[in-house]
Design a protein around this motif. Structure first.
Motif, PDB file in Angstrom:
ATOM      1  N   THR A  31     -47.508  19.576 -36.867  1.00 60.82           N
ATOM      2  CA  THR A  31     -48.075  18.312 -36.409  1.00 60.82           C
ATOM      3  C   THR A  31     -46.971  17.360 -35.953  1.00 60.82           C
ATOM      4  O   THR A  31     -47.106  16.692 -34.924  1.00 60.82           O
ATOM      5  CB  THR A  31     -48.903  17.667 -37.538  1.00 60.82           C
ATOM      6  N   THR A  32     -45.879  17.317 -36.708  1.00 55.48           N
ATOM      7  CA  THR A  32     -44.756  16.456 -36.327  1.00 55.48           C
ATOM      8  C   THR A  32     -44.175  16.887 -34.991  1.00 55.48           C
ATOM      9  O   THR A  32     -43.926  16.050 -34.115  1.00 55.48           O
ATOM     10  CB  THR A  32     -43.666  16.484 -37.421  1.00 55.48           C
ATOM     11  N   ARG A  33     -43.965  18.181 -34.829  1.00 55.95           N
ATOM     12  CA  ARG A  33     -43.432  18.685 -33.550  1.00 55.95           C
ATOM     13  C   ARG A  33     -44.380  18.376 -32.403  1.00 55.95           C
ATOM     14  O   ARG A  33     -43.945  18.022 -31.314  1.00 55.95           O
ATOM     15  CB  ARG A  33     -43.198  20.194 -33.631  1.00 55.95           C
ATOM     16  N   PHE A  34     -45.677  18.497 -32.663  1.00 56.82           N
ATOM     17  CA  PHE A  34     -46.665  18.207 -31.630  1.00 56.82           C
ATOM     18  C   PHE A  34     -46.609  16.731 -31.240  1.00 56.82           C
ATOM     19  O   PHE A  34     -46.640  16.396 -30.051  1.00 56.82           O
ATOM     20  CB  PHE A  34     -48.062  18.573 -32.125  1.00 56.82           C
ATOM     21  N   CYS A  35     -46.507  15.847 -32.226  1.00 58.51           N
ATOM     22  CA  CYS A  35     -46.482  14.408 -31.946  1.00 58.51           C
ATOM     23  C   CYS A  35     -45.188  13.978 -31.256  1.00 58.51           C
ATOM     24  O   CYS A  35     -45.205  13.109 -30.379  1.00 58.51           O
ATOM     25  CB  CYS A  35     -46.662  13.611 -33.240  1.00 58.51           C
ATOM     26  N   ILE A  36     -44.068  14.577 -31.640  1.00 59.80           N
ATOM     27  CA  ILE A  36     -42.777  14.177 -31.075  1.00 59.80           C
ATOM     28  C   ILE A  36     -42.540  14.801 -29.703  1.00 59.80           C
ATOM     29  O   ILE A  36     -42.206  14.111 -28.746  1.00 59.80           O
ATOM     30  CB  ILE A  36     -41.634  14.547 -32.039  1.00 59.80           C
ATOM     31  N   GLY A  38     -44.738  16.915 -28.017  1.00 57.24           N
ATOM     32  CA  GLY A  38     -45.946  17.401 -27.358  1.00 57.24           C
ATOM     33  C   GLY A  38     -46.026  17.087 -25.882  1.00 57.24           C
ATOM     34  O   GLY A  38     -46.400  17.909 -25.070  1.00 57.24           O
ATOM     35  N   ARG A  39     -45.666  15.902 -25.501  1.00 62.61           N
ATOM     36  CA  ARG A  39     -45.772  15.501 -24.095  1.00 62.61           C
ATOM     37  C   ARG A  39     -44.688  16.137 -23.219  1.00 62.61           C
ATOM     38  O   ARG A  39     -44.847  16.241 -22.018  1.00 62.61           O
ATOM     39  CB  ARG A  39     -45.670  13.979 -23.984  1.00 62.61           C
ATOM     40  N   TYR A  45     -50.666  22.132 -26.795  1.00 62.76           N
ATOM     41  CA  TYR A  45     -51.690  22.680 -27.683  1.00 62.76           C
ATOM     42  C   TYR A  45     -51.333  24.104 -28.087  1.00 62.76           C
ATOM     43  O   TYR A  45     -51.463  24.479 -29.243  1.00 62.76           O
ATOM     44  CB  TYR A  45     -53.055  22.643 -27.003  1.00 62.76           C
ATOM     45  N   LEU A  48     -48.610  23.960 -30.674  1.00 59.48           N
ATOM     46  CA  LEU A  48     -49.154  23.542 -31.962  1.00 59.48           C
ATOM     47  C   LEU A  48     -49.832  24.709 -32.664  1.00 59.48           C
ATOM     48  O   LEU A  48     -49.589  24.964 -33.842  1.00 59.48           O
ATOM     49  CB  LEU A  48     -50.150  22.392 -31.777  1.00 59.48           C
TER      50      LEU A  48
END
Length: 122
Positions: A31-36, A38-39, A45, A48
């Motif tokens: 989740t942290t990797r996705f939030c940091i 992700g863009r 996705y 994640l």
């Protein structure tokens, strides 16, 4: 001094705890990797899901190991061995399903070989 059965039970519980901790840490890290990041990635996705799957797979391996230790070493009755077999069967199916999701192939299939860089000698 604790008996061998008590020590094995404690070892099984510790390994169970490690398996759960690994799954929880996998979720947090994914989740942290996705939030940091992700863009910045092309397929956030997919990344994640891949990270979550790896955490779950590793955690499942620990949980299966703990079940085996506790069942075989502490209470080796026919009923407990049958229950262990069912648990291992279910967890193995989950592991294989996750691996197919992550890698796109069955565990016994070879990974796709990289294409050759060119045939200069032809």
């Amino acid at each position: 001094m604790p008996s061998l059965d008590e020590m094995i039970e404690v070892a099984g519980l510790l390994i169970d705890g490690a398996g759960v901790l690994i799954i929880v840490l996998g979720i947090l890290i994914a989740t942290t990797r996705f939030c940091i990041a992700g863009r910045r990635t092309a397929t956030p996705y997919r990344q994640l899901r891949h990270d979550l799957g790896r955490g779950i797979l590793l955690g499942l391996e620990f949980l299966v190991a703990a079940d085996i230790i506790r069942t075989v070493a502490v209470t080796p009755t026919l009923e407990s061995v049958l229950v262990l077999g069912l648990i291992v069967l279910i967890r193995t199916f989950l592991s294989m399903s996750l691996q197919v999701e992550l890698e796109g192939r069955w565990p016994w299939q070879r990974a796709a070989e990289p294409a050759s860089r060119g045939d200069a000698d032809v």
